[in-house]
Design a protein around this motif. Structure first.
Motif, mmCIF file in Angstrom:
data_model
loop_
_atom_site.group_PDB
_atom_site.id
_atom_site.type_symbol
_atom_site.label_atom_id
_atom_site.label_comp_id
_atom_site.label_asym_id
_atom_site.label_seq_id
_atom_site.Cartn_x
_atom_site.Cartn_y
_atom_site.Cartn_z
ATOM 1 N N LEU A 1 0.670 -1.245 0.117
ATOM 2 C CA LEU A 1 0.078 0.119 0.397
ATOM 3 C C LEU A 1 0.944 1.883 -0.153
ATOM 4 O O LEU A 1 1.959 1.691 0.734
ATOM 5 N N ILE A 2 0.269 1.553 -0.942
ATOM 6 C CA ILE A 2 0.894 3.729 -0.974
ATOM 7 C C ILE A 2 0.016 4.353 -1.003
ATOM 8 O O ILE A 2 -0.887 4.481 -1.693
ATOM 9 N N GLN B 1 13.460 -0.026 -1.875
ATOM 10 C CA GLN B 1 14.310 -0.787 -0.119
ATOM 11 C C GLN B 1 12.805 -1.041 0.768
ATOM 12 O O GLN B 1 12.446 -1.471 1.163
ATOM 13 N N GLU B 2 12.304 0.390 1.161
ATOM 14 C CA GLU B 2 11.387 0.731 1.603
ATOM 15 C C GLU B 2 10.171 -0.058 1.344
ATOM 16 O O GLU B 2 9.243 -0.544 1.901
ATOM 17 N N VAL B 3 10.073 0.186 -0.625
ATOM 18 C CA VAL B 3 8.288 -0.424 -0.681
ATOM 19 C C VAL B 3 8.610 -1.965 -0.351
ATOM 20 O O VAL B 3 8.370 -3.112 -0.025
ATOM 21 N N GLU C 1 -2.841 0.327 9.783
ATOM 22 C CA GLU C 1 -1.883 2.140 9.068
ATOM 23 C C GLU C 1 -1.242 2.558 9.585
ATOM 24 O O GLU C 1 -0.249 2.875 8.795
ATOM 25 N N VAL C 2 -1.308 2.555 11.233
ATOM 26 C CA VAL C 2 -0.118 2.986 11.451
ATOM 27 C C VAL C 2 1.515 2.840 11.589
ATOM 28 O O VAL C 2 2.607 3.077 11.659
ATOM 29 N N HIS D 1 6.666 3.114 9.276
ATOM 30 C CA HIS D 1 7.395 1.612 8.742
ATOM 31 C C HIS D 1 8.175 3.069 7.193
ATOM 32 O O HIS D 1 9.229 3.572 6.939
ATOM 33 N N TYR D 2 7.088 4.076 6.505
ATOM 34 C CA TYR D 2 7.946 4.737 5.794
ATOM 35 C C TYR D 2 8.092 6.364 6.586
ATOM 36 O O TYR D 2 8.749 7.053 5.851
ATOM 37 N N GLY D 3 7.663 6.429 7.362
ATOM 38 C CA GLY D 3 8.105 7.550 8.483
ATOM 39 C C GLY D 3 7.285 8.815 8.258
ATOM 40 O O GLY D 3 7.518 9.987 8.217
ATOM 41 N N ARG D 4 5.912 8.432 8.157
ATOM 42 C CA ARG D 4 5.421 9.641 7.527
ATOM 43 C C ARG D 4 3.854 9.477 8.394
ATOM 44 O O ARG D 4 3.442 8.738 9.221
#
Length: 278
Positions: free
Chosen positions: A210-211, A233-235, A252-253, A258-261
């Protein structure tokens, strides 16, 4: 709750006095990343004419029976502005449509829908619980938007896109290809598109991730490509998405961490108490 747009295809749309037709596609706006209209095939009663239905009119869905009730009549739909869904829908077309139903405009405000985040709160005479008295004064059409913002967007080009048309778009990370869009998840209360479902089968083991559209840096509509500010790599290290498992807030959290968002809900929670009308 988050729902797959693919699952919402063919849902029946029920007016207050009968069936209108079935959902065939959706228009989303590429600035707010929200579903603005359902494209509905009316079938035999209107010679398969395709009409637009706004989430503003949608009542409480019946998910078990796959129906979406709307607070309009079949006669209203029959006499609604004829819009060619095969061509771009301009702001002028939207103004005509929204004016016909007496809906406020959704653009120009601070929220996803005018000054708020829920479309049904824009229904004329909204009282809560999807009820309407239809008694709001005409000046409420501005819906908390600054007049200069309304005018600035009034003559802008179309920002509406077909959800079906975006399926298959290629996703590019900052350092290479990731995969392609295979679906979308939407919030069934705000109708915001929360995530692209991305199939990585042409690159990494064939699972889905999911993005969020909010992480998109650029969309090249003619090239059918979406660029996101993430690395491959993040994906690759992200948890795979299983369409058969309901996605809760805890998951979702984890995705956002994970992506730092920051989570989209943090901003929306702070706006829930904003008055719809000043």
């Amino acid at each position: 709750m988050l729902r797959s747009l693919i699952d919402l295809n063919e849902y029946a749309i029920h007016a207050t006095d009968g069936n209108i037709g079935h959902v065939k596609d959706f228009y989303f706006d590429d600035e707010g990343w929200a579903i603005r209209y359902f494209i509905v095939d009316t079938g035999s009663w209107l010679l398969s004419r395709k009409v637009l239905i706004s989430p503003i009119a949608i009542g409480k869905p019946n998910w078990a029976e796959k129906t979406l009730p709307v607070l309009i009549t079949k006669e209203q739909v029959k006499n609604s502005p004829d819009i060619d869904t095969e061509k771009p829908v301009s702001r002028q077309h939207e103004n005509h449509y929204l004016g016909y139903y007496g809906y406020p405009i959704y653009w120009g405000g601070a929220g996803l829908w005018g000054a708020g985040i829920y479309p049904d709160m824009m229904m004329p005479g909204y009282l809560g619980d999807n009820t309407s008295t239809n008694t709001l004064p005409q000046e409420a059409v501005i819906n908390g938007s600054r007049p200069e913002e309304v005018e600035r967007h009034q003559n802008s080009g179309s920002h509406l896109r077909s959800c079906k048309a975006v399926i298959g778009y290629h996703i590019h990370a900052s350092d290479g290809d990731i995969g392609h869009v295979s679906g979308m998840l939407v919030d069934d209360e705000t109708w915001a598109i929360r995530y692209f479902i991305v199939d990585t089968s042409n690159w990494w083991l064939g699972h889905q991730v999911l993005i969020a559209p909010l992480w998109v840096e650029e969309v090249r509509w003619l090239d059918r490509t979406v660029t996101v500010n993430l690395t491959r790599q993040e994906v690759k290290d992200a948890a795979p998405y299983d369409i058969a498992v309901e996605l809760g807030r805890e998951q979702e959290v984890d995705i956002h961490q994970h992506y730092g968002r920051a989570g989209y809900w943090e901003h929306e929670e702070s706006n829930k108490d904003v008055e719809l009308y000043d």
